[in-house]
Scaffold this motif. Structure first.
Motif: not given
Length: 518
Positions: A429-451
């Motif tokens: 999970v990466q966190v960045n400050k953007v104009t609209a607020g705080v942005q979270l970029k979530i990566e899921q490199q696993t076999t089973e993907q969550p919903r």
């Protein structure tokens, strides 16, 4: 809490550290005083008769309406929409088995609107972290006064007139015919296979509500297929029971995580008819009048949730709200050990400020009913009928819900009996400050993907309670590739810790959170 430092992460604008932390700490005193973290908060969107949706919209107009509607519900902290997609043996999506609904175009049944209403509604709901339950009415062919000739030529009621029964001023598919049952199963299979819906939902229309001095004309089918039954009423109930069982099996064979729920009339049977019934004097009973043995569905394990429509006030003597909540709660608890099922309550928003029962002219009647629901450990939430009543906000009741009861985000209850496997955490999970607020970029490199993911936020450099839903910022659906969430409510001057949990297709939340502070 156990904590395991897994490294440091430099974002584009700040230094942050990440860790995994258990979200299930030892319960502390006062935890029971917390509002429910898991609660169904659904709004029915009725399309029949264009109750909640006007006809004749272009794709652009319809999309704008969907976005505005879902934004309103999201702001009020609803987490689910129940969208009526088969109101009268038709479809609000391209189907090979049913014609286009006239309620989307306002024109003759079968007229193509040029876009896919269900697809747009599903995608926009998921974009907001909301579930989409596709609402179908299996047997109803027409509304009162409509003729068969007004239907599309491709409607099975016209191509197979022997499947149809007229009762009162309406036409219905005959529930007692095997070919009707098979057709209905195919329509459900098509719906589940082609759309990323979260549930199939049926309401209280099985055999039609009785008409005085008129007999439902299915005697020929009973003579042909009901030889093993002495009473036609038992045969009718079995027809409904079998359809419910088979729809459940069809759904699970197609997509196991998709739920099947039914919202029946609020009374199974009065005690005057059965000592195990409710202490009510309702003029209609599911079992005797609609041939819907709602209790049997729980015994069979052929539904994931049941939402009795308890559309009466807390003081109505013949059918008190709390009396019925208690009865349904006891029934669900009785069969839960063998066949778990979630109990939600259907709420009569449409009665607020308008009903002959003066209790509904008190703006606190419905909010107080929700408190009754929450006081019962078996009740997992409620569904509101319907959208236009929520929007109308008679007496300001919906504002009370928004400010006092739905003033935080809740997660929809899990159907862990479908699959209780714990989902894997995000890879990063990466966190960045953007104009609209705080942005979270979530990566899921696993076999089973969550919903889904649940985003928690805490002020400062440490995580707080994951059991307190007031710490939930939002719920977001997993998207292929990178899932991006922007916390628009974050204060740019404050330091936050975010915890991200994964949620499986059956709603099971991970036992740990991926934590990142900035």
């Amino acid at each position: 809490m156990k904590k395991k430092d897994v490294g440091k992460l430099m974002t584009s604008v700040m230094m942050a550290f990440v860790l995994f932390v258990s979200i299930f700490p030892t319960p502390t005193h006062g935890a029971s005083d917390l509002p429910p973290k898991h609660e169904m908060r659904a709004a029915w969107i009725a399309t029949v008769g264009n109750i909640d949706m006007k006809a004749g919209m272009t794709k652009a107009q319809y999309t704008a309406w969907v976005r505005q509607t879902l934004d309103q519900l999201k702001a009020k902290k609803f987490n689910t929409v129940i969208y009526q997609v088969k109101p009268t043996n038709d479809a609000l999506y391209p189907s090979k088995l049913a014609p286009w609904s006239s309620y989307i175009t306002g024109k003759k049944q079968g007229t193509n609107p040029g876009y896919d209403p269900l697809l747009i509604m599903t995608e926009e709901a998921h974009n907001r972290g909301m579930e989409l339950h596709a609402w179908v009415n299996p047997y109803r062919v027409t509304m009162p006064g409509q003729t068969l000739s007004s239907l599309a030529a491709t409607n099975v009621a016209r191509t197979n007139p022997g499947w149809v029964i007229k009762y009162g001023k309406q036409y219905y598919l005959n529930p007692g015919l095997p070919e009707v049952q098979n057709y209905l199963l195919k329509t459900v299979e098509e719906l589940v296979a082609n759309y990323d819906i979260d549930a199939v939902h049926m309401d209280d229309y099985f055999y039609p509500y009785k008409i005085k001095n008129e007999t439902f004309p299915d005697q020929a089918a009973f003579k042909k297929y009901g030889a093993s039954y002495k009473k036609i009423a038992d045969w009718r109930r079995n027809n409904v029971n079998q359809l419910v069982k088979d729809i459940y099996s069809t759904i699970k064979a197609t997509k196991p995580h998709v739920q099947f729920g039914i919202s029946p009339f609020g009374v199974w049977r009065n005690q005057s008819l059965d000592p195990t019934g409710s202490n009510t004097k309702a003029g209609v009973n599911n079992y005797d009048d609609l041939y819907a043995d709602t209790r049997q569905w729980m015994k069979d394990g052929s539904i994931d949730y049941i939402t009795p429509q308890i559309y009466w006030s807390k003081t109505l003597s013949v059918a008190k709200y709390e009396t019925l909540v208690n009865w349904w709660s006891k029934e669900v608890a009785t069969y839960a050990e063998v066949h778990p099922v979630h109990l939600y309550i259907g709420m009569a928003d449409y009665k607020v400020g308008t009903d002959a029962d003066k209790a509904w002219h008190n703006k606190m009647e419905l909010p107080n009913q929700i408190l009754t629901n929450r006081a019962d450990e078996m009740v997992q939430g409620q569904m509101h009928f319907s959208l236009k009543s929520i929007q109308k906000n008679a007496l300001g009741y919906a504002t009370i819900l928004e400010k006092q009861h739905y003033n935080y985000t809740a997660i929809t209850p899990a159907i862990s009996w479908g699959d209780d496997t714990q989902p894997e955490l995000p890879t990063s999970v990466q966190v960045n400050k953007v104009t609209a607020g705080v942005q979270l970029k979530i990566e899921q490199q696993t076999t089973e993907q969550p919903r889904k993911y649940v985003i928690y936020r805490f002020e400062g450099n440490q995580a707080g309670s994951y059991q307190d839903p007031r710490n939930i910022v939002d719920v977001v659906y997993h998207t292929h590739g990178t899932t991006v969430f922007v916390d628009k409510t974050a204060n740019a001057k404050k330091v936050y810790t975010y915890g991200v949990t994964a949620v499986s297709a059956t709603g099971v939340e991970s036992e740990e959170a991926y934590v990142i502070s900035r």
